[in-house]
Design an enzyme around this catalytic site. Structure first.
Site, PDB file in Angstrom:
ATOM      1  N   ASP A  95      13.869  32.671  -0.103  1.00 32.48           N
ATOM      2  CA  ASP A  95      12.489  33.332   0.194  1.00 32.48           C
ATOM      3  C   ASP A  95      12.060  32.663   0.946  1.00 32.48           C
ATOM      4  OD1 ASP A  95      10.091  34.638   0.272  1.00 32.48           O
ATOM      5  OD2 ASP A  95       9.354  33.174  -1.645  1.00 32.48           O
ATOM      6  N   ASP A 302      10.050  37.507   5.770  1.00 28.52           N
ATOM      7  CA  ASP A 302      10.103  37.020   4.695  1.00 28.52           C
ATOM      8  C   ASP A 302      11.188  37.691   4.187  1.00 28.52           C
ATOM      9  OD1 ASP A 302       9.355  36.874   2.220  1.00 28.52           O
ATOM     10  OD2 ASP A 302       7.357  37.968   2.354  1.00 28.52           O
TER      11      ASP A 302
END
Length: 423
Positions: A95, A302
């Site tokens: 992430d 992201d």
């Protein structure tokens, strides 16, 4: 998967569970220590049952380049690292939108279902709880003292919440030459209360943001600086195909076709903010802002959020132009798909090419493979959605089939078109 400032609404098949077309609220909570090792740090992106497959020519890699497996799983990318002594295999979401590295730990007072065993800190000889008065504890705003004077944490995501104990641990990776490399004193969250829409294959999360607690920041000084690159596999790729994520000096993205744009510093050090000027649909340019004025750092990259999320006005104008150029009638009679823009097609949707325009002249061409995702058989939905925020998210669907290099030292991100399934 950003770690809390804006509330977004999107279908859950765009978040974690593909095909579950229920709507959820997504809250985006934007929130070193060893001997020097020459070379870079690489993390392999794989599916859970995939054989290893090189992304880069191994002859060009430093033999000390460490590697770890990562699994492509239901719209997410799961990085495999080993934690503790003896090493315990751990699959966490890779992430770039958050910092903390954490795993579900025994005892788990309130945890989501997990197929693989949970990490038991009592089995590790290198697990050391962090005292609440230490500098490491105060790197996290939500940390607090426990009755035992250890550092408790709370960390929120759009997909859920983790609460537990901060500790230092040994992380073991495998080098490109097959040797084990152990990294000591890595700050690590042992999650004893973890809730949300995590799936049973996700054992936790590996934060790759630019904040001080991320894996990138903790190991950067050991491998030539805070730098890394990844090549994300497209949605629904054959699970036997693999790609890699590389950290350090071997992560530079170079060669023909590379374009770059600046990373924008903001108060929140975690997200990788960039400036998006607009998106062309075919030959029709749609500006980010109706006025033509663009704020610096209006998007962040992201890997933990599958769809690209755009401010409402920009999204509405973009969708209207996409509709104008797709020679099909949108699906309007299926409650599971509303309010997304979806089309029925027996083959891959032949939609228009989208060109993303970043500041500095960096342009990326997106094919329908990256912009229309099949949540159901014979249905393709636009892989972008909307938010009331004026800052958007450039998600992993749009990042797939690009080698993307993040250089936090020079504050530049570079993109190179690639077939990530053949690297």
């Amino acid at each position: 998967m950003a770690a809390c400032t804006t509330t977004l609404t999107l279908p859950s098949f765009f978040v974690v569970v593909v095909g579950a077309l229920l709507f959820i609220e997504i809250v985006t909570c934007l929130s070193s220590t060893a001997r020097s090792i020459n070379g870079g740090f690489s993390v392999q992106l794989i599916h859970l049952d995939s054989p290893k497959s090189p992304l880069y020519d191994r002859k060009s890699l430093n033999p000390n380049t460490p590697q770890a497996d990562v699994n492509a799983n239901k719209g997410q990318y799961l990085m495999k690292i080993s934690v503790g002594t003896p090493p315990f295999d751990f699959y966490g979401i890779a992430d770039t939108g958050s910092d903390l590295i954490w795993a579900q730990c025994v005892p788990c007072d309130g945890c989501y279902n997990q197929t693989k065993p949970m990490f038991n800190p009592t089995n590790s000889s290198t697990y050391i709880p962090i005292p609440c008065g230490s500098q490491q504890c105060h790197l996290l705003d939500t940390a607090a003292c426990s009755p035992e004077n250890t550092c408790n944490y709370t960390y929120g995501y759009e997909a859920g919440l983790t609460q537990g104990l901060l500790a230092t641990e040994t992380v073991t990776l495998t080098s490109s030459s097959g040797q084990h490399i152990s990294l000591q004193n890595i700050v690590f969250g042992c999650g004893h209360n973890n809730t949300g829409s995590f799936n049973e294959d996700e054992m936790g999360l590996v934060g790759l943001g630019s904040g001080p607690l991320s894996l990138v920041s903790q190991i950067g000084p050991l491998f030539g600086g805070r730098k890394f690159s990844h090549c994300l596999l497209p949605f629904h790729t054959d699970p036997r195909i693999t790609s890699k994520l590389i950290f350090g000096s071997d992560s530079e993205v170079s060669g023909d076709g590379v374009v770059s744009t600046s990373l924008v510093s903001k108060q929140d050090p975690t997200p990788y903010f960039v400036t998006l000027e607009g998106i062309s649909v075919g030959q029709e340019y749609v500006s980010f802002n109706s006025s033509g004025l663009v704020s610096k750092g209006n998007m962040f990259l992201d890997s933990g959020t599958p769809p690209t999320i755009l401010p409402q006005d920009f999204y509405d104008r973009l969708v209207e132009e996409v509709k104008n150029q797709v020679d099909l009638k949108p699906v309007e009679d299926d409650e599971r798909l509303e309010p997304q823009l979806c089309y029925k097609s027996e083959t891959i949707l032949e939609g228009p090419m989208l060109t993303v325009h970043f500041e500095g002249g960096a342009t990326l061409q997106l094919t329908p493979l990256q912009t229309f995702i099949p949540p159901l058989e014979g249905v393709f939905c636009f892989a972008m959605t909307n938010t009331d925020s004026d800052v958007g998210v450039y998600g992993s669907f749009a990042q797939s089939n690009f080698l993307i290099g993040f250089d936090i030292e020079t504050m530049v991100v570079s993109f190179k078109p690639a077939d990530c399934t053949k690297q």
